[in-house]
Every structure is written in structure tokens, then in C-alpha cells.
Write a protein that holds these residues in place. Structure first.
Motif, PDB file in Angstrom:
ATOM      1  N   HIS A 176       0.792  -1.203   0.000  1.00 32.78           N
ATOM      2  CA  HIS A 176       0.000   0.000   0.000  1.00 32.78           C
ATOM      3  C   HIS A 176       0.843   1.280   0.000  1.00 32.78           C
ATOM      4  O   HIS A 176       0.664   2.145  -0.840  1.00 32.78           O
ATOM      5  CB  HIS A 176      -0.920   0.026   1.234  1.00 32.78           C
ATOM      6  N   GLN A 180       1.816   5.641  -2.456  1.00 34.64           N
ATOM      7  CA  GLN A 180       1.445   6.975  -1.991  1.00 34.64           C
ATOM      8  C   GLN A 180       2.604   7.941  -2.177  1.00 34.64           C
ATOM      9  O   GLN A 180       3.763   7.536  -2.176  1.00 34.64           O
ATOM     10  CB  GLN A 180       1.057   6.923  -0.504  1.00 34.64           C
ATOM     11  N   TYR A 188       1.189   8.572   7.848  1.00 32.77           N
ATOM     12  CA  TYR A 188       0.829   7.332   8.549  1.00 32.77           C
ATOM     13  C   TYR A 188       1.883   7.030   9.604  1.00 32.77           C
ATOM     14  O   TYR A 188       3.088   7.092   9.327  1.00 32.77           O
ATOM     15  CB  TYR A 188       0.749   6.163   7.554  1.00 32.77           C
ATOM     16  N   TYR A 329      -9.532   6.722   0.541  1.00 28.35           N
ATOM     17  CA  TYR A 329      -8.456   5.906  -0.034  1.00 28.35           C
ATOM     18  C   TYR A 329      -8.782   5.655  -1.497  1.00 28.35           C
ATOM     19  O   TYR A 329      -9.941   5.467  -1.858  1.00 28.35           O
ATOM     20  CB  TYR A 329      -8.354   4.583   0.746  1.00 28.35           C
ATOM     21  N   SER A 330      -7.766   5.626  -2.321  1.00 34.28           N
ATOM     22  CA  SER A 330      -7.970   5.528  -3.769  1.00 34.28           C
ATOM     23  C   SER A 330      -8.304   4.115  -4.251  1.00 34.28           C
ATOM     24  O   SER A 330      -8.684   3.938  -5.402  1.00 34.28           O
ATOM     25  CB  SER A 330      -6.696   5.975  -4.499  1.00 34.28           C
ATOM     26  N   THR A 348      -9.584  10.845  -4.496  1.00 32.72           N
ATOM     27  CA  THR A 348     -10.583  10.190  -3.655  1.00 32.72           C
ATOM     28  C   THR A 348     -11.788  11.098  -3.447  1.00 32.72           C
ATOM     29  O   THR A 348     -11.736  12.302  -3.703  1.00 32.72           O
ATOM     30  CB  THR A 348      -9.997   9.880  -2.265  1.00 32.72           C
TER      31      THR A 348
END
Ligand code: FE2
Length: 379
Positions: A176, A180, A188, A329-330, A348
Motif C-alpha cells: 500500500h 502513496q 501514517y 483511499y484511492s 478520492t
């Protein structure tokens, strides 16, 4: 981590990274491996008939992916490569059809002439369910997927076809957090950086023999264990070290490579004049990457937008309300209609919501933009 619970570039100690990656894999750590090449354990599936129910193998693979080399090869994952040939023919046709239709299958990490088939999983299943059954009816792939993710995983796949002369990718980490921007990734906390790799297993099935000259994936064993790695992989000195230290392994048609998505890696340059290097990239997701309830966030956004446009709330209060309402979230998405052109992750609902409030968008325009997002993401 600098006492904040977050990783920044200050946490990216190149010497510590080099020490980590300079390890030599002790074969005693992988007693079930058939061979070890350039620190990568190799398992000849042809020698092991019932991997799926063998917890010794699964445990060794889990350890390898987490704290060991971070990568392993399943040699002869397909004893009978006729299913691969049948799938290759279908993927080749899909690429031709999509090109004729003007599709833009952008690569995430390298510009150039590579061909992609997004969602090769679903396309293969619908084009030829029998070939799908023979191709994905592969207990060795199930075994390694379960070894990393446990049962009930979610399979996805994308074909990557690199023609002679095709460029290399830059070193990166994968989905994930690898998808990004560094700004989003930095938001995060550190423990989520630790969590991201255990949510996905990255794999590649070789659809042709891949000499090193043809550019099989460049890998940096042990690099997955560098905790600050999502903050590090874009730094020039880390990329330079990757180019010094990476390894490549030749693969034969029917072999499969699996690695921790936090492993530093990059597709290699195809220096041949005649090998069209096709790999089906498997991204296997944990069952746990989902919420408890199905929520109709699109309808909620429609209801909330006019209210937030008018209500006298602070920006902080509005932001918190949007965070509970809109999809932030995409993914998952449909990469054919919602491709990562110009960036890694498509817009998003939440980003649209903020943009709409900032721009003073009217409700009809906002609703139309929401519908566009929904349409682009539709499977
Ligand atoms: Fe990748």
C-alpha cells in the motif's frame, strides 16, 4: 523513528541500510530450500507435492519474507506450462485490442514502452474460464499466499510486458504505502509502516524464459526489513545504493517469484533484441483490508455536501466530518478507467470534497464529480 512515532527522512540512515542489506543468507536459515542463489532461497515445487498443507514450508516462507531475504523463488511453479502459454495468447490479444481501442495503460514507476494489462485476473477469467481454472488452479501459489496472508486472501493481477530495449524502473516499494506520495506516506504512523507489508504479497509469474539480459526484477534482499524504508526509497542516496547492490535472477517460464512488497525492487532494462518479457504480476491482498460494514459513502457525501457548504463550522470540524463520511483511499479501483496517470493514486471522494468546499463548487457540480469517481472505479 525520531521519538515522534512517525518516520521522516531523518530516520533513513544509509549506513544502517547498507549493513542490513550486506547480510549473507545462511542456508541453515532456509533448510527446506532446494538452493540459494545470490541470497535468494529457491524452492523447486516439482520436488514437493503437497506444499499447501505443509506448515514447515509456510513457516519458512513467512520467516523469509518477514525477516530473511524478503524474496523467494518457486521454481517450476507450473509443472505444465501449457496454461501459461494459453494465458499468454489471451493477454497478447487483450493488449492488441486495448491498444486498438486507445487505452492508456501507464506504468506506475517508469515511463516508456511497456505494455500493461490491468486486472488481468478478471479479464482472463471472462475471456477463457477454462484457462483461468488451469492457470489459477495452482496450489503452490495458494500455499505461498496463505503463508504470508493467511486464508481468504484476495487475488489481483496485472500483466507487464517489456519489449526489447524497454527501460528499467526506478527502485521502489509496492502497495500500500509504496503507492502513496511521500507526503501522504509520512502521515501514517510508524506502526502502520510496519503493517503495510503484511497486507499484501507481491508475486510475478514468468510467462517466458527470462535471462538476466532480458531484465527480470532487480531486487535488494533484506531491504524489506528497513523500517523507515517508505521514507527512504525516493532519496537519491538510497536509489544510488540500490543500483550498486541489487541482484537479478534468471527465471524460466513457469517459475514464480514472490516478495515482501516492502522489498526495494525495480523492473530491469530489457537489453535483448528478441525477448518480449512478459510477467503476470500477482498482488495478493489480506482478507483484512476491509471494513466491517458496507457503507454507501457516495450517497452520504451527496447529503453532507450542501450542509457543510453552509453550516458555520470550523475547518477542523468540517475536516473531521469529511473523514467520517467520504472515502479517503484511492483503492480498490478499476485501473483501466481510473489509471495512475500523473501520480500514483487517483483522486478520492475526500480529496474531491475538500477541493469542492475550497472552490465553492455548487452541489450539482459536486454530485457530477462524485458520479465520475464512482464510474471510474466501477469494476
Ligand atoms: Fe513494484
Amino acid at each position: 523513528m525520531t521519538n515522534t512515532g512517525y518516520f521522516t527522512s531523518d530516520d533513513c540512515d544509509l549506513d544502517a541500510f547498507k549493513t542490513l542489506c550486506n547480510q549473507t543468507l545462511d542456508p541453515a536459515q532456509v533448510p527446506l530450500a532446494t538452493d540459494v542463489q545470490r541470497n535468494v532461497p529457491i524452492y523447486d515445487v516439482a520436488q514437493f507435492p503437497d506444499l499447501l498443507n505443509n506448515r514447515f514450508f509456510k513457516s519458512e516462507w513467512a520467516h523469509t519474507l518477514l525477516n530473511g531475504a524478503g524474496v523467494l523463488v518457486l521454481k517450476n511453479a507450473y509443472a505444465d506450462t501449457s496454461a501459461i502459454d494459453a494465458a499468454t495468447a489471451i493477454f497478447t490479444q487483450i493488449i492488441a485490442d486495448e491498444k486498438a481501442a486507445g487505452a492508456n495503460s501507464a506504468d506506475h514507476f517508469s515511463a516508456g514502452t511497456n505494455d500493461r494489462v490491468w486486472n488481468s485476473l478478471g479479464k482472463l477469467c471472462l475471456a477463457d474460464p477454462e484457462t483461468f481454472a488451469r492457470y489459477f488452479g495452482n496450489p503452490a501459489i495458494q500455499a505461498v499466499s496463505e503463508a504470508w496472508l493467511g486464508p481468504n486472501y484476495q487475488m489481483t493481477a496485472q500483466v507487464n510486458l517489456v519489449h526489447p530495449g524497454g527501460a528499467a524502473q526506478q527502485a521502489h516499494r509496492d502497495y500500500h504505502l509504496g503507492f502513496q506520495t511521500s507526503e501522504v506516506s509520512a502521515g501514517y504512523p510508524a506502526h502502520v509502516h510496519d503493517l503495510s507489508p503484511v497486507l499484501t504479497l507481491q508475486g510475478a509469474v514468468a510467462h517466458c524464459d527470462m535471462s538476466v539480459d532480458s531484465g527480470p526484477t532487480k531486487l535488494l534482499p533484506f531491504s524489506q526489513a528497513f523500517r523507515a524504508g517508505y521514507a527512504a526509497w525516493r532519496l537519491p542516496e538510497f536509489r544510488a545504493y540500490f543500483e550498486e547492490a541489487y541482484i537479478q535472477l534468471p527465471l524460466a517460464k513457469g517459475d514464480a517469484l514472490f516478495f515482501n512488497p516492502a522489498l526495494f525492487h525495480a523492473a530491469g532494462e530489457n537489453r535483448t533484441t528478441d525477448v518480449h518479457r512478459m510477467a503476470n504480476l500477482l498482488q495478493v491482498s489480506s482478507a483484512f483490508g476491509r471494513a466491517l460494514e458496507n457503507i454507501d459513502r457516495t450517497t452520504m457525501c451527496r447529503a453532507l455536501f450542501p450542509v457543510l457548504s453552509q453550516l458555520n463550522l470550523s475547518d477542523a470540524d468540517k475536516n473531521a466530518a469529511i473523514a467520517s463520511c467520504a472515502e479517503g483511499y484511492s483503492f480498490p479501483t478499476n485501473l483501466d478507467s481510473d489509471p495512475p496517470v500523473g501520480g500514483l493514486a487517483p483522486e478520492t471522494q475526500a480529496v474531491l470534497f475538500h477541493r469542492a468546499l475550497n472552490d465553492g463548487m455548487d452541489a450539482a457540480t459536486f454530485n457530477a464529480a462524485l458520479d465520475d469517481i464512482t464510474a471510474r472505479k466501477r469494476a
